[in-house]
Enzyme design. Structure first.
Site, PDB file in Angstrom:
ATOM      1  N   LYS A  52       0.844  -1.206   0.000  1.00 53.38           N
ATOM      2  CA  LYS A  52       0.000   0.000   0.000  1.00 53.38           C
ATOM      3  C   LYS A  52       0.877   1.254   0.000  1.00 53.38           C
ATOM      4  O   LYS A  52       0.628   2.203  -0.746  1.00 53.38           O
ATOM      5  CB  LYS A  52      -0.950  -0.018   1.209  1.00 53.38           C
ATOM      6  CG  LYS A  52      -2.007  -1.113   1.093  1.00 53.38           C
ATOM      7  CD  LYS A  52      -2.785  -1.374   2.373  1.00 53.38           C
ATOM      8  CE  LYS A  52      -3.690  -2.591   2.201  1.00 53.38           C
ATOM      9  NZ  LYS A  52      -4.430  -2.981   3.418  1.00 53.38           N
ATOM     10  N   GLN A  96      -4.547  -1.984   9.711  1.00 49.82           N
ATOM     11  CA  GLN A  96      -4.430  -3.298   9.092  1.00 49.82           C
ATOM     12  C   GLN A  96      -4.936  -4.384  10.041  1.00 49.82           C
ATOM     13  O   GLN A  96      -4.579  -4.419  11.213  1.00 49.82           O
ATOM     14  CB  GLN A  96      -2.958  -3.555   8.697  1.00 49.82           C
ATOM     15  CG  GLN A  96      -2.726  -4.812   7.869  1.00 49.82           C
ATOM     16  CD  GLN A  96      -3.366  -4.772   6.487  1.00 49.82           C
ATOM     17  OE1 GLN A  96      -3.551  -3.699   5.900  1.00 49.82           O
ATOM     18  NE2 GLN A  96      -3.716  -5.925   5.958  1.00 49.82           N
ATOM     19  N   ASP A 119     -11.038   2.095   4.030  1.00 56.27           N
ATOM     20  CA  ASP A 119     -11.247   0.642   3.963  1.00 56.27           C
ATOM     21  C   ASP A 119     -12.729   0.302   3.792  1.00 56.27           C
ATOM     22  O   ASP A 119     -13.069  -0.831   3.447  1.00 56.27           O
ATOM     23  CB  ASP A 119     -10.784  -0.009   5.276  1.00 56.27           C
ATOM     24  CG  ASP A 119      -9.477  -0.771   5.122  1.00 56.27           C
ATOM     25  OD1 ASP A 119      -9.183  -1.205   3.999  1.00 56.27           O
ATOM     26  OD2 ASP A 119      -8.775  -0.928   6.136  1.00 56.27           O
TER      27      ASP A 119
END
Ligand code: GUN
Length: 292
Positions: A52, A96, A119
């Site tokens: 990312k 994460q 997200d």
């Protein structure tokens, strides 16, 4: 059979994003800024977050990586979230997953400002998605929608069987493909570990979304001739012939299924690269305030 090449698509979208970032710069606007919080030393999580951050550099975004030790307390992690919510330079951020067992993922998810939730995991975004309103879509489903759209896969009136009911992939995929839209307008069957006869369900599928995390679970005799197969699985299986000692396989037995499929995503190089790409598209939307 068409190979749905997520790596190639991802490269194309990266180039499109680079141009858009250059236009922002030329207009004197700030570039998109993504932050990522990584807790602990999980090798897969480290690799995903690394991808990312690398993608941000490639397209010209600013990025911030916050690494925390695995024994960080929930309160300390919530303090980081509060800072990220308040930091006006950061357009969007991700925490994460998975998090260590002593931290409640739902509590962390709820603490994230939904306007920065690139997200798409916050209930505000999930709910808006379900209502068909604009929202940040979760990255993997958004990446799959992008593949279906850019390869002009006809979904209208098709029967789609989703295997796996996770909050991150299976459940949102079932919502997105049954929504009125393009891609969309499918009749969707959501199958999972308690489904009585998954093979019988799969044999009725025009479109299969495989997201169960079991290596090569879907075999050639479980697929209808001409089906479109989207393989979300990224499973490490032992392979002593490789230097790493493992290879990556999907949830679909590619060699058996691909001759019957009309289109299929490979693993690696299918859904995986599109997941990171979708996060970058969401971050651009956050920076340009397209959603909120
Ligand atoms: N872990 C596995 N997939 C994801 C994802 O898309 N986002 C975050 N934050 N964690 C993950």
């Amino acid at each position: 059979m068409i190979l749905l090449d997520g790596k190639k698509l991802s490269g194309e979208i990266r180039d499109e994003l680079k141009i858009k970032v250059d236009l922002l710069k030329a207009a004197g606007s700030k570039v998109p800024h993504l932050a990522a919080v990584l807790v602990g030393e999980n090798p897969a999580s480290k690799a995903y977050v690394g991808n990312k951050i690398r993608f941000c550099e490639e397209v010209g975004y600013k990025s911030t990586l916050i690494s925390a030790s695995t024994d960080i307390t929930q309160t300390e992690l919530l303090d980081i979230i509060i800072q990220l919510n308040e930091d006006e330079d950061i357009d969007g951020y991700i925490v994460q997953l998975p998090l260590p067992k002593h931290i409640d993922e739902a509590t962390i998810n709820l603490a994230i400002d939904h306007r920065k939730d690139v997200d798409g995991f916050h209930p505000m975004n999930f709910g808006r998605m379900a209502e068909g309103m604009t929202s940040y879509l979760p990255a993997t489903p958004a990446g799959i929608m992008e593949i279906l759209s850019r390869y002009n896969i006809d979904t209208d009136g098709k029967h789609c069987v989703v295997v796996g009911r996770s909050n991150i992939v299976g459940t949102p995929m079932s919502i997105l493909l049954s929504r009125k839209g393009n891609p969309g307008n499918c009749t969707v069957t959501l199958t999972h570990s308690r489904t009585k006869d998954i093979k019988a369900e799969l044999l009725r599928a025009d479109i299969v979304i495989a997201a169960i995390g079991i290596p090569e679970f879907i075999k050639g005799d479980m697929i209808k001739e001409g089906a479109v197969v989207i393989d979300v699985g990224i499973n490490r299986v032992e392979d002593s012939s490789r230097k790493s000692g493992y290879k990556l396989v999907g949830d679909v037995a590619f060699d058996e299924v691909s001759p019957k499929a009309s289109a299929i995503t490979p693993v690696p190089g299918g859904v995986g690269p599109m997941t990171v790409t979708a996060l970058m598209l969401n971050t651009f939307k956050a920076a340009t305030k397209e959603i909120y």
